[in-house]
Design a protein around this motif. Structure first.
Motif, PDB file in Angstrom:
ATOM      1  N   LYS A   1       0.843  -1.194   0.000  1.00  0.00           N
ATOM      2  CA  LYS A   1       0.000   0.000   0.000  1.00  0.00           C
ATOM      3  C   LYS A   1       0.882   1.249   0.000  1.00  0.00           C
ATOM      4  CE  LYS A   1      -3.589   2.491   2.373  1.00  0.00           C
ATOM      5  NZ  LYS A   1      -4.371   2.722   3.526  1.00  0.00           N
ATOM      6  N   GLY A   2       1.914   1.256   0.832  1.00  0.00           N
ATOM      7  CA  GLY A   2       2.836   2.389   0.865  1.00  0.00           C
ATOM      8  C   GLY A   2       3.579   2.564  -0.441  1.00  0.00           C
ATOM      9  N   ALA A   3       4.026   1.454  -1.017  1.00  0.00           N
ATOM     10  CA  ALA A   3       4.742   1.519  -2.299  1.00  0.00           C
ATOM     11  C   ALA A   3       3.847   2.085  -3.393  1.00  0.00           C
ATOM     12  CB  ALA A   3       5.261   0.125  -2.686  1.00  0.00           C
ATOM     13  N   LEU A   4       2.599   1.676  -3.418  1.00  0.00           N
ATOM     14  CA  LEU A   4       1.665   2.192  -4.425  1.00  0.00           C
ATOM     15  C   LEU A   4       1.462   3.697  -4.270  1.00  0.00           C
ATOM     16  CD1 LEU A   4      -0.833  -0.783  -4.380  1.00  0.00           C
ATOM     17  CD2 LEU A   4       0.588  -0.092  -6.330  1.00  0.00           C
TER      18      LEU A   4
ATOM     19  N   LEU B   1       4.429   5.326  -5.868  1.00  0.00           N
ATOM     20  CA  LEU B   1       4.346   5.226  -7.328  1.00  0.00           C
ATOM     21  C   LEU B   1       3.337   6.216  -7.892  1.00  0.00           C
ATOM     22  CD1 LEU B   1       4.566   1.359  -7.725  1.00  0.00           C
ATOM     23  CD2 LEU B   1       6.318   3.044  -8.348  1.00  0.00           C
ATOM     24  N   GLU B   2       2.222   6.407  -7.209  1.00  0.00           N
ATOM     25  CA  GLU B   2       1.219   7.373  -7.669  1.00  0.00           C
ATOM     26  C   GLU B   2       1.780   8.795  -7.694  1.00  0.00           C
ATOM     27  OE1 GLU B   2      -2.129   6.637  -5.108  1.00  0.00           O
ATOM     28  OE2 GLU B   2      -2.781   4.910  -6.297  1.00  0.00           O
ATOM     29  N   ARG B   3       2.766   9.063  -6.845  1.00  0.00           N
ATOM     30  CA  ARG B   3       3.422  10.373  -6.834  1.00  0.00           C
ATOM     31  C   ARG B   3       4.645  10.415  -7.749  1.00  0.00           C
ATOM     32  NH1 ARG B   3       2.168   9.288  -1.508  1.00  0.00           N
ATOM     33  NH2 ARG B   3       4.317   8.754  -0.941  1.00  0.00           N
ATOM     34  N   GLY B   4       4.883   9.318  -8.499  1.00  0.00           N
ATOM     35  CA  GLY B   4       6.008   9.256  -9.421  1.00  0.00           C
ATOM     36  C   GLY B   4       7.340   9.004  -8.744  1.00  0.00           C
ATOM     37  N   GLU B   5       7.309   8.457  -7.535  1.00  0.00           N
ATOM     38  CA  GLU B   5       8.520   8.233  -6.758  1.00  0.00           C
ATOM     39  C   GLU B   5       8.967   6.777  -6.816  1.00  0.00           C
ATOM     40  OE1 GLU B   5       7.059  11.487  -3.412  1.00  0.00           O
ATOM     41  OE2 GLU B   5       7.130   9.365  -2.891  1.00  0.00           O
ATOM     42  N   GLN B   6      10.251   6.575  -6.925  1.00  0.00           N
ATOM     43  CA  GLN B   6      10.839   5.233  -6.836  1.00  0.00           C
ATOM     44  C   GLN B   6      10.750   4.785  -5.384  1.00  0.00           C
ATOM     45  OE1 GLN B   6      14.683   4.892  -8.653  1.00  0.00           O
ATOM     46  NE2 GLN B   6      15.297   3.227  -7.309  1.00  0.00           N
ATOM     47  N   THR B   7      10.560   3.483  -5.167  1.00  0.00           N
ATOM     48  CA  THR B   7      10.446   2.983  -3.801  1.00  0.00           C
ATOM     49  C   THR B   7      10.837   1.516  -3.732  1.00  0.00           C
ATOM     50  OG1 THR B   7       8.965   2.929  -1.875  1.00  0.00           O
ATOM     51  CG2 THR B   7       7.998   2.324  -4.010  1.00  0.00           C
TER      52      THR B   7
ATOM     53  N   VAL C   1      10.249   1.113  -9.816  1.00  0.00           N
ATOM     54  CA  VAL C   1      10.734   2.326 -10.472  1.00  0.00           C
ATOM     55  C   VAL C   1       9.664   2.779 -11.460  1.00  0.00           C
ATOM     56  CG1 VAL C   1      12.537   3.330 -11.913  1.00  0.00           C
ATOM     57  CG2 VAL C   1      13.131   1.551 -10.231  1.00  0.00           C
ATOM     58  N   PRO C   2       9.056   3.948 -11.217  1.00  0.00           N
ATOM     59  CA  PRO C   2       8.019   4.420 -12.140  1.00  0.00           C
ATOM     60  C   PRO C   2       8.621   4.850 -13.473  1.00  0.00           C
ATOM     61  CG  PRO C   2       8.451   6.068 -10.449  1.00  0.00           C
ATOM     62  CD  PRO C   2       9.280   4.871 -10.112  1.00  0.00           C
TER      63      PRO C   2
END
Length: 151
Positions: free
Chosen positions: A68-71, A74-80, A94-95
């Motif tokens: 959930k945190g990773a998603l 990703l929605e903010r365009g951030e790698q995680t 990686v988006p």
């Protein structure tokens, strides 16, 4: 096609704290749910890429909250990345525009998929876990920490 599933199998299924006598799953803390309850085997594939962890004993709620945190990133365009409670292995995200490149430290597989498809696979897993475990453990359904997963 993305498939994320869990199975409560193996000799450890009775080792999670949910099997302890007198445990009221309606009041177990979010942290305890994440790290000590409902140990599972995970299956994770994206197309032909096999990203399934090669170990058991993964707490399914920790994986759900981590994804959930990773998603959100990703929605903010951030790698995680997400990690696991039982080791130092990672899954990297990686988006790439509307897509995401997924790889992990425990396998050579790498995949690219639509972000929306990854989120939908997580939603399917979340509903399967919450439905099955709430039927098996009715007091768990009353735990307010689980409402956070539905937001």
């Amino acid at each position: 096609m993305i498939k994320i599933e869990y199975r409560r199998t193996g000799p450890y299924t009775d080792q999670g704290q949910e099997s302890r006598a007198g445990v009221d799953l309606a009041v177990v803390s979010r942290a305890d749910l994440r790290w000590y309850y409902f140990l599972s085997d995970l299956a994770f594939t994206i197309g032909e890429a096999e990203l399934t962890p090669p170990w058991s004993w993964t707490p399914v709620f920790d994986f759900l909250w981590s994804m959930k945190g990773a998603l959100g990133h990703l929605e903010r365009g951030e790698q995680t990345t997400i990690g696991f409670t039982e080791n130092a292995e990672l899954i990297s995200f990686v988006p790439e525009g509307e897509k995401v490149r997924v790889s992990c430290t425990y396998a050579t597989a790498e995949a690219v998929c639509e972000c929306v498809d990854l989120k939908n696979a997580w939603l399917v897993l979340r509903e399967a876990v919450l439905t099955q475990l709430s039927v098996e453990y009715p007091r768990l359904a009353a735990n307010p920490a689980l409402a956070e997963l539905r937001l």
